[in-house]
Write an enzyme that holds these catalytic residues in place. Structure first.
Site, PDB file in Angstrom:
ATOM      1  N   LYS A  63      10.969   2.981   1.723  1.00 45.11           N
ATOM      2  CA  LYS A  63      10.844   4.410   1.435  1.00 45.11           C
ATOM      3  C   LYS A  63      11.494   4.757   0.106  1.00 45.11           C
ATOM      4  CE  LYS A  63      10.824   7.137   4.952  1.00 45.11           C
ATOM      5  NZ  LYS A  63      10.100   8.071   5.771  1.00 45.11           N
ATOM      6  N   LYS A  67       2.800  -5.562   3.957  1.00 42.52           N
ATOM      7  CA  LYS A  67       2.166  -6.160   5.134  1.00 42.52           C
ATOM      8  C   LYS A  67       1.789  -7.596   4.840  1.00 42.52           C
ATOM      9  CE  LYS A  67      -0.140  -1.851   6.411  1.00 42.52           C
ATOM     10  NZ  LYS A  67      -1.407  -1.137   6.506  1.00 42.52           N
ATOM     11  N   CYS A  89      20.522  44.831   4.219  1.00 41.11           N
ATOM     12  CA  CYS A  89      20.662  46.191   3.722  1.00 41.11           C
ATOM     13  C   CYS A  89      19.926  47.073   4.715  1.00 41.11           C
ATOM     14  CB  CYS A  89      20.034  46.296   2.334  1.00 41.11           C
ATOM     15  SG  CYS A  89      19.730  48.002   1.853  1.00 41.11           S
ATOM     16  N   CYS A 106      24.361  46.483  -1.289  1.00 42.58           N
ATOM     17  CA  CYS A 106      23.022  46.005  -1.634  1.00 42.58           C
ATOM     18  C   CYS A 106      22.846  46.041  -3.155  1.00 42.58           C
ATOM     19  CB  CYS A 106      21.979  46.890  -0.968  1.00 42.58           C
ATOM     20  SG  CYS A 106      20.319  46.581  -1.571  1.00 42.58           S
ATOM     21  N   CYS A 164      20.212  49.064  -3.945  1.00 41.08           N
ATOM     22  CA  CYS A 164      20.466  50.494  -3.727  1.00 41.08           C
ATOM     23  C   CYS A 164      21.944  50.830  -3.613  1.00 41.08           C
ATOM     24  CB  CYS A 164      19.736  50.968  -2.470  1.00 41.08           C
ATOM     25  SG  CYS A 164      20.421  50.265  -0.960  1.00 41.08           S
ATOM     26  N   TYR A 208      -6.356   2.536   6.850  1.00 45.02           N
ATOM     27  CA  TYR A 208      -5.710   1.316   6.352  1.00 45.02           C
ATOM     28  C   TYR A 208      -5.564   0.243   7.426  1.00 45.02           C
ATOM     29  CZ  TYR A 208      -2.101   4.165   8.486  1.00 45.02           C
ATOM     30  OH  TYR A 208      -1.408   4.970   9.353  1.00 45.02           O
ATOM     31  N   GLU A 225       0.844  -1.207   0.000  1.00 40.04           N
ATOM     32  CA  GLU A 225       0.000   0.000   0.000  1.00 40.04           C
ATOM     33  C   GLU A 225       0.868   1.242   0.000  1.00 40.04           C
ATOM     34  OE1 GLU A 225      -1.773   0.014   3.803  1.00 40.04           O
ATOM     35  OE2 GLU A 225      -2.847  -1.856   3.437  1.00 40.04           O
ATOM     36  N   LYS A 238       2.478   4.451   1.503  1.00 42.66           N
ATOM     37  CA  LYS A 238       2.730   4.966   2.843  1.00 42.66           C
ATOM     38  C   LYS A 238       2.346   6.446   2.799  1.00 42.66           C
ATOM     39  CE  LYS A 238       6.057   5.091   6.551  1.00 42.66           C
ATOM     40  NZ  LYS A 238       5.809   6.478   6.957  1.00 42.66           N
ATOM     41  N   CYS A 251      15.875  51.898   0.432  1.00 39.41           N
ATOM     42  CA  CYS A 251      16.275  50.956  -0.619  1.00 39.41           C
ATOM     43  C   CYS A 251      15.066  50.584  -1.485  1.00 39.41           C
ATOM     44  CB  CYS A 251      16.867  49.704   0.030  1.00 39.41           C
ATOM     45  SG  CYS A 251      17.066  48.337  -1.104  1.00 39.41           S
ATOM     46  N   ASP A 274       2.009  10.134   3.806  1.00 40.49           N
ATOM     47  CA  ASP A 274       2.819  11.020   4.636  1.00 40.49           C
ATOM     48  C   ASP A 274       1.910  12.041   5.314  1.00 40.49           C
ATOM     49  OD1 ASP A 274       5.003  12.046   5.848  1.00 40.49           O
ATOM     50  OD2 ASP A 274       5.763  13.107   4.084  1.00 40.49           O
TER      51      ASP A 274
HETATM   52  S1  IVH Z   1       0.369   0.321   8.924  1.00 46.17           S
HETATM   53  C1  IVH Z   1       1.613  -1.071  13.435  1.00 46.17           C
HETATM   54  N1  IVH Z   1      -0.035   1.458   6.627  1.00 46.17           N
HETATM   55  O1  IVH Z   1       3.491   5.358   8.927  1.00 46.17           O
HETATM   56  C2  IVH Z   1       1.778   0.069  12.519  1.00 46.17           C
HETATM   57  N2  IVH Z   1       0.989   2.727   8.340  1.00 46.17           N
HETATM   58  O2  IVH Z   1       6.207   5.338   9.879  1.00 46.17           O
HETATM   59  C3  IVH Z   1       0.997  -0.214  11.298  1.00 46.17           C
HETATM   60  N3  IVH Z   1       1.495   5.041   7.702  1.00 46.17           N
HETATM   61  O3  IVH Z   1       2.699   4.585  12.254  1.00 46.17           O
HETATM   62  C4  IVH Z   1       0.972   0.929  10.419  1.00 46.17           C
HETATM   63  N4  IVH Z   1       0.695   4.902   5.668  1.00 46.17           N
HETATM   64  O4  IVH Z   1       1.186   6.302  10.923  1.00 46.17           O
HETATM   65  C5  IVH Z   1       0.453   1.612   7.864  1.00 46.17           C
HETATM   66  N5  IVH Z   1      -0.493   2.345   4.534  1.00 46.17           N
HETATM   67  C6  IVH Z   1      -0.015   2.486   5.768  1.00 46.17           C
HETATM   68  C7  IVH Z   1       0.540   3.701   6.228  1.00 46.17           C
HETATM   69  C8  IVH Z   1       1.044   3.780   7.513  1.00 46.17           C
HETATM   70  C9  IVH Z   1       1.267   5.684   6.557  1.00 46.17           C
HETATM   71  C10 IVH Z   1       2.120   5.636   8.892  1.00 46.17           C
HETATM   72  C11 IVH Z   1       1.572   5.157  10.207  1.00 46.17           C
HETATM   73  C12 IVH Z   1       2.749   4.501  10.874  1.00 46.17           C
HETATM   74  C13 IVH Z   1       3.878   5.271  10.268  1.00 46.17           C
HETATM   75  C14 IVH Z   1       5.192   4.576  10.440  1.00 46.17           C
END
Ligand code: IVH
Length: 668
Positions: A314, A290, A426, A408, A411, A225, A114, A116, A431, A118
Site C-alpha cells: 500500500k 501476484k 450562533c 459569532c 453578527c 483482474y 497490478e 490495487k 445572523c 480502491d
Molecule cells: S486479487 C484472493 N487484484 O483488494 C484475493 N485484488 O484488500 C485476490 N483488489 O479482496 C484479490 N485491486 O477486492 C486483487 N488488482 C487487484 C485488486 C484487488 C483491488 C481488492 C480485492 C481484494 C481486496 C483486498
C-alpha cells in the site's frame, strides 16, 4: 416492416450500441453524443416492445430493468472471495517473495504487479457467455445479488465475445470514476444531502441502491483482474494471460500491469505505478503482487483468509508539510461554527491545497494544532484534504493556540456551546452569515430553484442590506436591485421574475428550502405528500411526524422544534403573507377540477417531473394514484424505461398513456 427486416434491424441496432459502448468505455473516445446514443437505445427498446419475441437477455436495453428491489438476495460464491495481506514496507514485500520462493525451491518464478483498485469487490458469473449474476463479496462465502444494478454498468458486457468456458466466475472491482464522484458530491451538497467521504463509499452506496434507474445515472464503472470458478475448457494459466484474455472477451481490465522475476523488477514496477496511478479513472491505493502461474499458486495455497501467493503493497497517503497561516471560522446555515485551516498552498496528489477543514475545536485540541505551526496535510482517499498532525520539531514557541470565538464572527452575538463541546453555534436567527447560507440553500436548484439567485447575488443583496431575512427577497423592488453592481435592467427583471415565480413552487420544495435541520429533499417530498399543507405539518405532534415514511425520531423532533420557535413562526407567517404556496388547504374541498374523478392512475418509468409532483397533479384533478397495477387501474402513465408495470398493464389490458395525454386532458 416485414418481420425478417425487423429482426435484422434489431440485430444491427444492438451491434451499433455495443460498438458505441466500447468506444465510450474502453477507448474513452465516443463518436456520438449521449443524446444520439439514447435515441438508438430508445429505437431498440420500442422495437423490442412491439416484438416481444425478439427480446434477449443480452440486449443493451436489458441494462436497466426498471423495477426497484425489495432487498438483495444472498448468493453463495462458487470459489471464496478472499482478502489480501497488506504491507506498507518494501522490505516486507521482499520478505513475502522470499517466503514464496522458499515454498517453491529451485523454480524460476514470475510475478505480476497490478494496481490495487480502491473500489468494491464484485464477482460476475457468465453462463455460456451470458451475464447471469453479479454479487458483492459479503462475508467472502456469501454475498448480495446485485445483478440488476450491475447491468446498468455500460462497460460490463451482457454477453462475452468469442468462445468461452460454459461457466465463468470473474472477479474485479466496481468503482465510481473520480470525476463522477466530484460531480455527485457537488450535487448532493446542493440538495442538502450528506456528501460521500470518498469514491469507494460512493460506489458501495450506489451498488446497494434498490432502484437500478438511479444507479444507472450514477455512472459506475468496473475493472476485472481475477478468476473465481471455471467449468469447461479454455481458461488461461497465468495472470498475464488472464488479463489479456479478459480484455479479448470484452471485459474492462486494469489499465496497466507489469511482469517481473525478481525483487528489483517488482520494486521498479511499484515505483512506476505510484507515479502513474493518479492518471487512472479509479483511485489506486496500492500495488498487488501476484505469482503469475496458476499452477504455482495451487502449490503454495491459501490461509483461511488470504492467498499465500499474493500481497498488497500500500502506498502512503499523499502527504505534504506546509505552514498553517491562520484558522478562520465559517458560519453554516444552521449557525454551526467550523474552524478552517488557511494553509500556505501546497501541491498534493496533483492539486493545489490551500484550505482544509479542522472539523471542530476538540479535534484541534486533540492534535494540538496551533496557528503558525508547520502541519502535515493529507488528502484522505486522495480527495478531501485534512490536517493530520503537527511537525512539533519545527515549533518556535511563537505559535498561537486557537479557540473558537465566544462571539459569532459574522453578527457578534454570543455563541452557544453544546454540552459535549463539539458543536458551537450562533443562535441569532438574523445572523447575516446564516442568512447568506440559508438563502443560498432556499434558492438552490434542488429547493425553490430561483434562477440568478446564486452565491454572488445573495452576497450582494445581504451586503447591501436589502435582505435581512428570507422573506425580504419577495419585497425587493426593481430600482433597489438595478442599483447593485453589475445589475442591468434585463438581469434585474429576470431575477425578480424568478423570485416571483418561486411562490408557486410545490410545497415540498418550500419545505426543503426552509432548511430544517435533517430534512432533505426526499423527506420533504414524503412529508408534503402526507400532510398536504404547511399549516398541518407545522401543527403535527412528533408522533404523527414520525409515522411518515423515512422520518425518524430525530427528524421529527427537529421539525417540531423548528415550527415552535417564535422566529420561525414569524418567518412562516411572512412567507404566507407574500403569497407562497403552502399546499392545498383542503384537498378534497378545493380541487383544481374533477376531470379525473373516479379514475385510478399508476405512474412508472422516467417522467419529465418527479413522480410526486405528477401524482399531486392527478389528485388535484380528482384522480386517485396507486403504487401498483391491477384490474382496477384506469390508466398507466408510462415514462421512459418503463419496466414490469408496463408489462403487467399490457397483460391486463389497462390503457397505457404518456404525459402529453394527461396534460391534454387537464388543459383548460
Ligand atoms: S486479487 C484472493 N487484484 O483488494 C484475493 N485484488 O484488500 C485476490 N483488489 O479482496 C484479490 N485491486 O477486492 C486483487 N488488482 C487487484 C485488486 C484487488 C483491488 C481488492 C480485492 C481484494 C481486496 C483486498
Amino acid at each position: 416492416m416485414p418481420a425478417s427486416h425487423v429482426s435484422t434491424h434489431v440485430r444491427d441496432l444492438r451491434r451499433e450500441i455495443s460498438h458505441h459502448d466500447k468506444l465510450y468505455y474502453d477507448k474513452a473516445a465516443p463518436e456520438i453524443t449521449d443524446r444520439e446514443y439514447d435515441a438508438l437505445l430508445r429505437e431498440l427498446r420500442d422495437l423490442e416492445d412491439a416484438h416481444p419475441d425478439l427480446r434477449a437477455s443480452d440486449s443493451p436495453t436489458q441494462r436497466v430493468a426498471g423495477r426497484p428491489l425489495e432487498g438483495f438476495r444472498p448468493v453463495r460464491h462458487r470459489a471464496p472471495m478472499q482478502s489480501l495481506e497488506n504491507t506498507y514496507s518494501l522490505e516486507e514485500a521482499d520478505a513475502f517473495m522470499a517466503r514464496v520462493e522458499k515454498l517453491l525451491p529451485s523454480i524460476a518464478l514470475r510475478w505480476t504487479i497490478e494496481p490495487k483498485v480502491d473500489g468494491v469487490a464484485l464477482s460476475l458469473t457468465y453462463r455460456d457467455g451470458l451475464l447471469e449474476r453479479a454479487a458483492t463479496r459479503g462475508d467472502g462465502t456469501t454475498g448480495d445479488d446485485v445483478t440488476q444494478n450491475v447491468r446498468t454498468i455500460r462497460s460490463i458486457p451482457l454477453k462475452l465475445d468469442g468462445p468461452v468456458p460454459a461457466l465463468l466466475e470473474i472477479r474485479g472491482e466496481v468503482y465510481l470514476p473520480k470525476k463522477k464522484f466530484t460531480a455527485l458530491n457537488a450535487g448532493r451538497e446542493k440538495e442538502g444531502e450528506a456528501p460521500f467521504a470518498n469514491p469507494r463509499n460512493a460506489a458501495a452506496g450506489s451498488l446497494k441502491l434498490l432502484d437500478a434507474a438511479v444507479v444507472a445515472r450514477r455512472g459506475l464503472d468496473a475493472v476485472f483482474y481475477g478468476l473465481g470458478a471455471v467449468e469447461g475448457r479454455g481458461a488461461p494459466e497465468t495472470q498475464s494471460e488472464l488479463l489479456r484474455w479478459l480484455e479479448k472477451l470484452g471485459l474492462p481490465v486494469v489499465p496497466k500491469f507489469w511482469e517481473a522475476d525478481d525483487t528489483q523488477g517488482v520494486r521498479e514496477a511499484i515505483a512506476q505505478l505510484e507515479k502513474l496511478r493518479h492518471d487512472f479513472a479509479f483511485e489506486t491505493d496500492g500495488a498487488v503482487l501476484k505469482l503469475d502461474a496458476f499452477k504455482r499458486r495451487e502449490q503454495v495455497g491459501s490461509t483461511s483468509k488470504a492467498p499465500r501467493w499474493a500481497m498488497a503493497y500500500k502506498y502512503e497517503a499523499e502527504r505534504a508539510r506546509t505552514r498553517l497561516n491562520d484558522i478562520t471560522v465559517q458560519v453554516g446555515r444552521t449557525g454551526t461554527l467550523t474552524p478552517v485551516a488557511e494553509l500556505e498552498p501546497v501541491p498534493i496528489a496533483g492539486s493545489r491545497v490551500a484550505r482544509a477543514t479542522l472539523h471542530n475545536e476538540e479535534e484541534i485540541a486533540r492534535k494540538d494544532i496551533r496557528i503558525g505551526d508547520w502541519v502535515f496535510v493529507e488528502k484522505a482517499g486522495e480527495v478531501i484534504p485534512a490536517v493530520v498532525g503537527v511537525d512539533l520539531k519545527a515549533r518556535t514557541g511563537r505559535e498561537k493556540k486557537f479557540h473558537l470565538p465566544e462571539k459569532c464572527p459574522s453578527c457578534g452575538s454570543q455563541v452557544s456551546r453544546d454540552p459535549d463541546l463539539t458543536a458551537v453555534r450562533c443562535l441569532n436567527p438574523d445572523c447575516p452569515a446564516q442568512i447568506r447560507r440559508r438563502l443560498e440553500h432556499f434558492a438552490a436548484r434542488g429547493a425553490m430553484d430561483i434562477e440568478g439567485l446564486g452565491e454572488a447575488m445573495v452576497d450582494q443583496l445581504v451586503t447591501a442590506g436589502l435582505v435581512k431575512a428570507l422573506p425580504d427577497i419577495y419585497a425587493l423592488r426593481a430600482e433597489e436591485v438595478s442599483a447593485l453592481e453589475r445589475m442591468g435592467e434585463k438581469s434585474t427583471t429576470n431575477l425578480l421574475a424568478g423570485i416571483a415565480g418561486s411562490k408557486k413552487q410545490p410545497l415540498w420544495r418550500l419545505l426543503f428550502g426552509l432548511g430544517i435541520l435533517h430534512v432533505g429533499a426526499a423527506a420533504a417530498r414524503k412529508l408534503a405528500g402526507k400532510f398536504h399543507t404547511l399549516e398541518k405539518l407545522a401543527a403535527a405532534p412528533t408522533a404523527e411526524l414520525e409515522s411518515t415514511e423515512d422520518v425518524g425520531a430525530v427528524m421529527a423532533q427537529s421539525i417540531h422544534d423548528f415550527f415552535h420557535a417564535p422566529h420561525n413562526q414569524k418567518l412562516v407567517e411572512s412567507l404566507r403573507r407574500h403569497g407562497l404556496n403552502f399546499g392545498q388547504h383542503d384537498e378534497r374541498a378545493a380541487p383544481a377540477s374533477q376531470e379525473l374523478a373516479g379514475e385510478t392512475w399508476v405512474l412508472t418509468g422516467t417522467l419529465s417531473r418527479p413522480r410526486d409532483e405528477i401524482a399531486e397533479l392527478i389528485r388535484r384533478h380528482g384522480g386517485t394514484v396507486s403504487g401498483s397495477v391491477s384490474k382496477k387501474t384506469s390508466y398507466l402513465l408510462a415514462g421512459e424505461e418503463a419496466g414490469s408495470k408496463l408489462e403487467k398493464a399490457q397483460s391486463l389490458g389497462v390503457s397505457v398513456v404518456d404525459e402529453a395525454t394527461l396534460h391534454g386532458r387537464l388543459a383548460p
